[in-house]
Design a protein around this motif. Structure first.
Motif, short mmCIF file in Angstrom:
data_model
loop_
_atom_site.label_atom_id
_atom_site.label_comp_id
_atom_site.label_asym_id
_atom_site.label_seq_id
_atom_site.Cartn_x
_atom_site.Cartn_y
_atom_site.Cartn_z
N TYR A 204 102.88 29.46 -3.04
CA TYR A 204 103.99 30.11 -2.33
C TYR A 204 103.70 31.58 -2.11
CZ TYR A 204 108.28 32.74 -1.87
OH TYR A 204 109.22 33.64 -1.45
N LEU A 205 103.20 32.25 -3.17
CA LEU A 205 102.92 33.69 -3.06
C LEU A 205 101.87 33.94 -1.98
CD1 LEU A 205 102.98 34.90 -6.76
CD2 LEU A 205 104.55 35.54 -4.94
N ARG A 206 100.86 33.05 -1.95
CA ARG A 206 99.81 33.23 -0.93
C ARG A 206 100.41 33.03 0.46
NH1 ARG A 206 95.05 29.86 -3.92
NH2 ARG A 206 94.29 31.56 -5.21
N ALA A 207 101.19 31.94 0.60
CA ALA A 207 101.79 31.65 1.92
C ALA A 207 102.67 32.80 2.36
CB ALA A 207 102.59 30.36 1.83
N HIS A 208 103.42 33.34 1.36
CA HIS A 208 104.35 34.42 1.70
C HIS A 208 103.61 35.67 2.11
CE1 HIS A 208 107.57 37.38 1.21
NE2 HIS A 208 108.38 36.38 1.49
N TRP A 211 102.31 35.13 5.53
CA TRP A 211 103.40 35.20 6.50
C TRP A 211 103.79 36.66 6.75
CZ3 TRP A 211 108.33 37.13 5.52
CH2 TRP A 211 109.27 36.91 6.55
N ALA A 212 103.89 37.44 5.65
CA ALA A 212 104.31 38.85 5.78
C ALA A 212 103.28 39.62 6.59
CB ALA A 212 104.50 39.45 4.39
N LEU A 213 102.00 39.31 6.32
CA LEU A 213 100.92 40.01 7.01
C LEU A 213 100.97 39.68 8.51
CD1 LEU A 213 98.85 41.78 5.59
CD2 LEU A 213 97.18 39.95 5.86
N SER A 214 101.13 38.37 8.80
CA SER A 214 101.18 37.96 10.21
C SER A 214 102.34 38.62 10.92
CB SER A 214 101.32 36.44 10.32
OG SER A 214 100.31 35.81 9.59
N LYS A 215 103.46 38.66 10.24
CA LYS A 215 104.66 39.23 10.84
C LYS A 215 104.44 40.71 11.17
CE LYS A 215 109.58 39.15 10.35
NZ LYS A 215 110.37 38.43 11.07
N GLU A 216 103.69 41.36 10.31
CA GLU A 216 103.46 42.78 10.50
C GLU A 216 102.48 43.02 11.65
OE1 GLU A 216 102.96 44.72 6.64
OE2 GLU A 216 101.95 46.32 7.75
N LEU A 217 101.45 42.13 11.74
CA LEU A 217 100.37 42.39 12.67
C LEU A 217 100.62 41.79 14.06
CD1 LEU A 217 97.36 41.93 10.27
CD2 LEU A 217 98.47 44.04 10.99
N GLU A 218 101.20 40.57 14.07
CA GLU A 218 101.36 39.91 15.37
C GLU A 218 102.78 40.16 15.88
OE1 GLU A 218 100.27 35.78 14.85
OE2 GLU A 218 98.72 36.41 13.42
N ASP A 220 104.50 38.76 18.36
CA ASP A 220 105.33 37.60 18.73
C ASP A 220 105.19 36.48 17.71
OD1 ASP A 220 102.76 37.37 19.35
OD2 ASP A 220 103.04 36.41 21.31
N PHE A 221 105.11 36.86 16.42
CA PHE A 221 105.00 35.88 15.35
C PHE A 221 106.40 35.39 15.00
CE2 PHE A 221 104.65 34.81 10.79
CZ PHE A 221 103.67 33.82 10.87
N GLU A 222 106.63 34.07 15.14
CA GLU A 222 108.00 33.56 15.02
C GLU A 222 108.19 32.62 13.84
OE1 GLU A 222 110.86 34.11 16.90
OE2 GLU A 222 109.75 35.82 17.68
N ASP A 223 107.13 32.35 13.08
CA ASP A 223 107.23 31.37 11.99
C ASP A 223 108.33 31.75 10.99
OD1 ASP A 223 105.21 30.13 13.20
OD2 ASP A 223 103.82 30.12 11.49
N PRO A 224 109.01 30.73 10.46
CA PRO A 224 110.04 31.06 9.45
C PRO A 224 109.39 31.47 8.12
CG PRO A 224 109.84 28.68 9.67
CD PRO A 224 108.92 29.29 10.70
N GLU A 225 110.19 32.23 7.35
CA GLU A 225 109.69 32.68 6.05
C GLU A 225 109.50 31.47 5.14
OE1 GLU A 225 112.17 35.67 4.37
OE2 GLU A 225 111.11 35.70 2.47
N PRO A 226 108.36 31.40 4.41
CA PRO A 226 108.15 30.25 3.52
C PRO A 226 109.24 30.21 2.44
CG PRO A 226 106.30 31.79 3.39
CD PRO A 226 107.24 32.35 4.39
N GLU A 227 109.61 28.96 2.10
CA GLU A 227 110.71 28.79 1.15
C GLU A 227 110.17 28.75 -0.27
OE1 GLU A 227 114.21 25.80 1.29
OE2 GLU A 227 113.26 25.80 3.26
#
Lengths: 455, 437
Positions: A204-208, A211-218, A220-227
């Protein structure tokens, strides 16, 4: 009357010395913002009028005079003075000027140590976590007996409590976020489950993070936050480094298994037990966990196995030599008045004395009861040694801390005397402290000399 | 009232003569004559002129002693209810009374004319009440139905939370009421200003039409306008928003309209109470209700410094974990507590029966005798607000006293007669005769 004149001359001399000496000292030393000269030079009038020994019971200052100070960090200061202000240590050393009106303890012949700390104790005081203060009984037998045994801080019910007689102020130091984990070889299913859950946390920590990195860099990154699911919330705290894992491990198998787990999932960990730790001390030292050991806990070697087993009196010494940091806890983690002396927190130094018997240096044993214990609890910035700026939690013993005859004569917590052996009803009758202080004896002799001969 | 008890005629003087009277207004007096008329002590002293036709009761040489009667601050054996430890401030003790036949006679036999009863339970169990014991009626009409707010404090987070939350909710209720009052005042003022404006407009109109107008008519027109007007008038009287009946006593307490009774059983409780109180200044009295061992002596100085009334059981207790005997009432007195209620050591009948013995033991171990006697009678009466019913014996005070056949602190002594306002409400000889028949 000649004596008065002499005293006056001495005072003048001292004044002169101060005038000469003080600016010099200031010129040499870099200005220290923490050290405030609280004792401005008295004028001649003050010297004549005021009794320099007058004590103001409400003074913020407490002076402990003449004790051998075991600082833990800076070695021993023989016959030094400790000056406390507002619950903190202000200065300590051989030359400390005493502020006017300061409360004082004549501790000549005494040994001053930082208050002892009981890690992972239970039932010394009531209450859990934030409720600790509301449940605290500052007149309880346990508080007095704990202080009589030299304890000033206990970890209990997920919180840190100072032992203080007669007040609720400052008894609650903080909460400790420990997560109890079981990783025993006797329960393979439990071990598998724990590993799996920790694995899910790591995934989970890795996925998160991804996800955080992608959100920062891309953009138009639309993926939901990992649960965060499939594991206990506190395990997340563990791998994030916000909580401390508490393991219990004694056998070599368990110890090595715990080391494996900690190497796979690095986290802050405290391992309680460690009876066979001497047999794998090098490995333990590399893992970087902290330990709570019971030097007197015994189990005999198993002759049927082909690896070292059983207890060793040298356990603590071997761990220390391998750089393992540990606190010491007796077999019983509470204060017991059940009759068997020396097995509970009432006699914590005895437990450490046993480790000394096995070769642990006395300094290391003292650290295990004070500074290293404070480190395990994350309060070593406030407690665990006698240094300026730290909490004035001090015990004054009438002998070496690790000698069985030694009594705690005074316990000072937050700069206030919270235990005085002669005033508490428990041990006052055993080898009572002499009521006459040296000053009084000298005064009496002087009076006898001065008295005009009769008849 | 006892049917056969002699009733002293109104206006006629009754004279009592004693070797000793514990007036509780200073030291005991020797060889005293008390002249009672119309239920009041008219004269008292060594040399009293006795009017003609006065009824004479001369007890000199009999060892009899007169003294103000006792008041029990916690006659909780008269109360029964099942209530837990929650917030039950809405209950009154008088609603939980559970009286057994002959309760009044039994109390009068022990020289008691006033009893306080507490609501049973812990936490905030309710409000205390006061009963008069005069042998008049079986079901009593309480003197005070709703007196102190009882609060028990202990070093438990739930008990503390209960009190903390109650105070917080009461604070909110007060704030709400203040806001409502402000709103009402504003609305009222606005409305009144508007009415005035209207009236003036009317007046101007009328005056322009024709000279002067009788004021009555103008007013009548005004009222009519009110009714027709679109705006409704705010009510004349301010009605505060409703308050939870369990919180209302706290509101009154915070407004200094009510005194609380704070029950503490250990030294730690005192510190926790101080912690709860914080900066607030609330009127309260202290009730100590420890067991046989206590460490309250540790906070005796702090309690004394408050100068509050302290209710302490008459009991020699032990220091904790020891067999070292400690006289807490004497320790408190030494620390400077001057207003001390000495209550029976428990809330049971048997404790009332051994009350005088218990007090005698406390006195024998160092408590001042006068203080002890005051603590059995005047202080509890004052705590109940009944100092006019039960006060020290002096000229002008009601003739309410007990005639003991010996020293009241001697457990062998018995109450011979109990007088309330000059009327004999208990007569031992008659009561014994009744019991035998």
């Amino acid at each position: 009357m000649s004596q008065n004149r002499l005293q006056f001359l001495l005072a003048l001399l001292w004044l002169g010395f101060c005038f000469v000496a003080t600016p010099k000292a200031h010129a040499q030393d870099p200005p220290n913002p923490e050290v405030v000269d609280e004792n401005p030079l008295p004028t001649e009038e003050e010297v004549v009028e005021d009794d320099p020994n007058a004590v103001d019971p409400n003074s913020p200052y407490l002076v402990i005079l003449g004790a051998d100070i075991h600082t833990v960090t800076e070695g021993l200061i023989p016959r030094g003075t400790i000056l406390c202000k507002d619950g903190r240590i202000l200065k300590l050393g051989k030359r400390v000027s005493i502020p006017k009106g300061a409360r004082r303890i004549d501790a000549r012949g005494m040994q001053a140590y930082p208050g002892l700390i009981a890690v992972d104790s239970s039932g010394v005081v009531r209450g859990r976590g934030q409720n600790l203060r509301d449940e605290y009984d500052p007149f309880a037998l346990n508080v007095d007996l704990g202080l009589a045994g030299g304890l000033t801080l206990v970890q209990t019910g997920g919180a840190l409590a100072k032992l203080k007689h007669g007040t609720l102020d400052g008894v609650f130091v903080g909460e400790t976020h420990w997560v109890k984990l079981s990783y025993s070889t006797t329960s393979p299913t439990g071990r598998r489950k724990l590993r799996e859950e920790l694995g899910r946390v790591r995934d989970y920590l890795r996925a998160h993070r991804q996800w955080a990195l992608s959100k920062e860099l891309e953009p138009d990154f639309e993926d939901p936050e990992p649960e965060a699911k499939g594991f206990k919330k506190e395990y997340l705290d563990l791998l994030r480094g916000e909580a401390v894992a508490r393991f219990s491990a004694n056998s070599l198998k368990d110890l090595l298994a715990t080391c494996d787990l900690l190497e796979e999932y690095p986290m802050q960990a405290v391992i309680v037990g460690g009876r066979e730790a001497w047999a794998c001390a090098g490995r333990l030292g590399r893992v970087g966990a902290q330990w709570v050991i019971t030097p007197r806990a015994k189990s005999w070697a198993d002759e049927t196995v082909n690896h070292p087993s059983g207890w060793s009196i040298e356990n603590a010494r071997i761990l220390w030599e391998h750089g393992v940091s540990f606190a010491i806890l007796p077999n019983e983690r509470w204060i017991s008045t059940g009759g068997l002396a020396g097995r509970d927190l009432l006699t914590l130094p005895m437990e450490a004395a046993f480790a000394i018997r096995g070769g642990l240096p006395q300094q290391a044993a003292l650290r295990a009861l004070t500074l290293d214990a404070a480190k395990i609890l994350g309060v070593d910035h406030r407690l665990g040694s006698l240094e300026p700026g730290k909490d004035a939690d001090i015990i004054l013993c009438d002998g070496d801390l690790f000698h069985y005859r030694t009594f705690v004569q005074w316990a000072v917590v937050d700069g206030k005397v919270v235990y005085d052996k002669m005033k508490a009803p428990y041990f006052a009758h055993i080898r009572p402290r002499s009521a006459d202080s040296l000053e009084e004896v000298v005064e009496e002799i002087q009076r006898a000399i001065d008295a005009p001969e009769e008849e | 009232m006892l049917q056969d008890a002699p009733r002293d005629p109104v206006g006629r003087a009754v004279v009592y003569r004693f070797d000793k009277v514990e007036t509780l207004d200073g030291e005991a007096l020797e060889n005293v004559t008390i002249l009672v008329r119309n239920g009041v002590i008219e004269r008292m002293g060594k040399a009293v002129v006795i009017p003609e036709h006065a009824t004479m009761h001369d007890y000199r040489g009999s060892g009899k002693i007169a003294m103000p009667p006792f008041a029990l601050s916690h006659a909780n054996f008269l109360v029964r209810d099942r209530r837990g430890s929650g917030r039950n401030a809405k209950y009154r003790a008088v609603d939980s009374l559970w009286l057994e036949e002959g309760w009044e006679k039994d109390l009068l036999k022990e020289g008691v004319v006033l009893v306080g009863v507490d609501p049973p339970g812990r936490g905030v169990p309710g409000r205390t009440s006061v009963l008069r014991v005069d042998g008049q009626v079986e079901t009593p009409d309480p003197l005070v139905a709703d007196l102190h707010l009882k609060i028990t404090v202990s070093n438990s987070s739930s008990a503390k939370r209960l009190i903390r939350d109650s105070l917080a909710v009461a604070d909110k209720a007060i704030e709400k009421e203040n806001q409502a009052r402000k709103d009402w005042e504003k609305a009222r003022a606005d409305w009144e200003a508007k009415q005035k404006e209207k009236a003036e407009e009317e007046k101007k109109k009328e005056q322009t039409e024709d000279g002067t107008i009788p004021p009555a008519v103008a007013q009548g027109e005004d009222e009519q306008k009110d009714k027709d007007g679109q705006e409704q008038a705010p009510p004349e009287e301010f009605t505060p928003p409703p308050v939870d009946p369990n919180i209302a006593p706290f509101v009154e307490w915070i407004r200094q309209q009510r005194v609380a009774q704070v029950w503490l059983s250990s030294g730690a409780d005192w510190l926790h109470w101080q912690d709860l109180l914080g900066e607030r200044e609330l009127p309260y009295e202290i009730v100590l209700w420890h067991g046989t061992s206590q460490n309250i002596y540790q906070v005796a100085d702090a309690i004394a410094a408050t100068e509050l009334r302290v209710d302490v059981p008459a009991r020699i207790s032990f220091l904790p974990y020891t067999r070292v005997r400690a006289n807490l009432p004497a320790e408190l007195a030494k620390a400077g507590v001057s207003k001390m209620i000495l209550s029976p050591s428990s809330d049971s009948w048997s404790a009332v029966k051994s009350y005088r013995f218990a007090v005698a033991e406390v006195v024998a171990n160092g408590l001042d005798r006068q203080m002890a006697l005051r603590g059995m009678s005047l202080e509890p009466a004052m705590s109940m607000g009944q100092e006019e019913v039960l006060g020290p014996l002096k000229v002008g005070s009601p003739a309410t006293f007990v005639i003991w056949n010996g020293d009241p602190l001697n457990p062998m002594s018995q109450a011979d007669r109990v007088l309330v306002d000059g009327v004999v409400v208990y007569d031992r000889a008659k009561a014994e005769a009744e019991d035998q028949s």
